[in-house]
Scaffold this active site. Sequence first.
Site, short mmCIF file in Angstrom:
data_model
loop_
_atom_site.label_atom_id
_atom_site.label_comp_id
_atom_site.label_asym_id
_atom_site.label_seq_id
_atom_site.Cartn_x
_atom_site.Cartn_y
_atom_site.Cartn_z
N SER A 72 8.51 31.42 19.74
CA SER A 72 8.38 32.95 20.25
C SER A 72 9.59 33.50 20.66
O SER A 72 9.98 34.51 20.41
CB SER A 72 7.40 32.99 21.52
N HIS A 131 1.93 29.05 16.00
CA HIS A 131 0.88 28.81 16.95
C HIS A 131 -0.38 28.90 16.16
O HIS A 131 -1.43 28.18 16.42
CB HIS A 131 0.94 29.98 17.89
N ARG A 153 7.22 20.30 17.73
CA ARG A 153 7.96 20.85 16.40
C ARG A 153 9.02 19.77 15.88
O ARG A 153 8.91 19.17 14.78
CB ARG A 153 8.55 22.05 16.50
N LYS A 197 7.68 35.69 34.92
CA LYS A 197 8.29 35.81 33.82
C LYS A 197 8.25 37.50 33.20
O LYS A 197 7.31 38.17 33.97
CB LYS A 197 7.70 35.14 32.65
O1 PNS Z 1 4.23 28.00 25.73
P1 PNS Z 1 5.00 27.60 26.69
O2 PNS Z 1 5.62 28.62 27.59
O3 PNS Z 1 5.62 26.35 26.37
O4 PNS Z 1 3.79 26.84 27.74
C1 PNS Z 1 4.02 26.33 28.86
C2 PNS Z 1 2.90 26.20 29.56
C3 PNS Z 1 2.18 27.33 29.82
C4 PNS Z 1 1.82 25.05 29.00
C5 PNS Z 1 3.37 25.24 31.10
O5 PNS Z 1 4.18 26.19 31.62
C6 PNS Z 1 2.20 25.21 32.19
O6 PNS Z 1 1.48 24.49 31.83
N1 PNS Z 1 2.18 26.22 33.27
C7 PNS Z 1 1.02 26.22 34.18
C8 PNS Z 1 1.67 25.64 35.45
C9 PNS Z 1 1.40 24.17 35.53
O7 PNS Z 1 0.31 23.55 35.29
N2 PNS Z 1 2.75 23.62 35.46
C10 PNS Z 1 2.99 22.12 35.84
C11 PNS Z 1 2.82 21.56 34.28
S1 PNS Z 1 3.40 19.97 34.15
#
Ligand code: PNS
Length: 181
Positions: free
Chosen positions: A130, A19, A92, A43
């Site tokens: 993570s 990150h 990645r 979560k």
């Molecule tokens: O670090 P992560 O868990 O891979 O991050 C995922 C994240 C936070 C980017 C994704 O879950 C997200 O954007 N969540 C917010 C809700 C949302 O907008 N959902 C639609 C995304 S297409």
Amino acid sequence: MKKVTAIYPGSFDPPTNGHLDLILRGSKIFDELIVAVLRNPEKDPLFSVSERVSMLETLTGDYRNVRVDTFDGLTVEYAARVEATCVLRGIRAISDYEYELQMALMNRKLRPELETVFMMPADKYSYLSSRLVREVAQLGGAIKGLVPELVEQGLRAKLDPAYKLQEFTSVEARKSKSRKR
Ligand code: PNS
């Protein structure tokens, strides 16, 4: 010229060196980069949102164009609120691509003017996540070099009862010393 603000949304539970690598790369190409920690009540995180924010703030303190924030709801709506025109995400390995592509295209459907920019972390972090860091730390494996020292300490404090006891006894010892004075 108009300043370009990007958000870097994620869970960051915990923040890893991958990150940080991406934040550093992002800070070089955007005028402002907002590291946006998702507040996700569904979560069951290891670190609370405020712990993650505090770690990220400390870790990015030297970058003048980076700030840390939290959000809930849709990423596209948060981006609009902070007037960001880009979403930064890391890729990645090829295995990330499918999920990231799906998210980027869904975000584009919801808000066509928001661009997703993918960046690759240094290849030495290409296997790092993570989730794996949590798992290895929970099972007592070495995580040195995978997360910043601050996060390593935080993980130890969360997961190692002996470490907690040591902390507690040294606090108690300090207290009793000051009572004796
Ligand atoms: O670090 P992560 O868990 O891979 O991050 C995922 C994240 C936070 C980017 C994704 O879950 C997200 O954007 N969540 C917010 C809700 C949302 O907008 N959902 C639609 C995304 S297409």
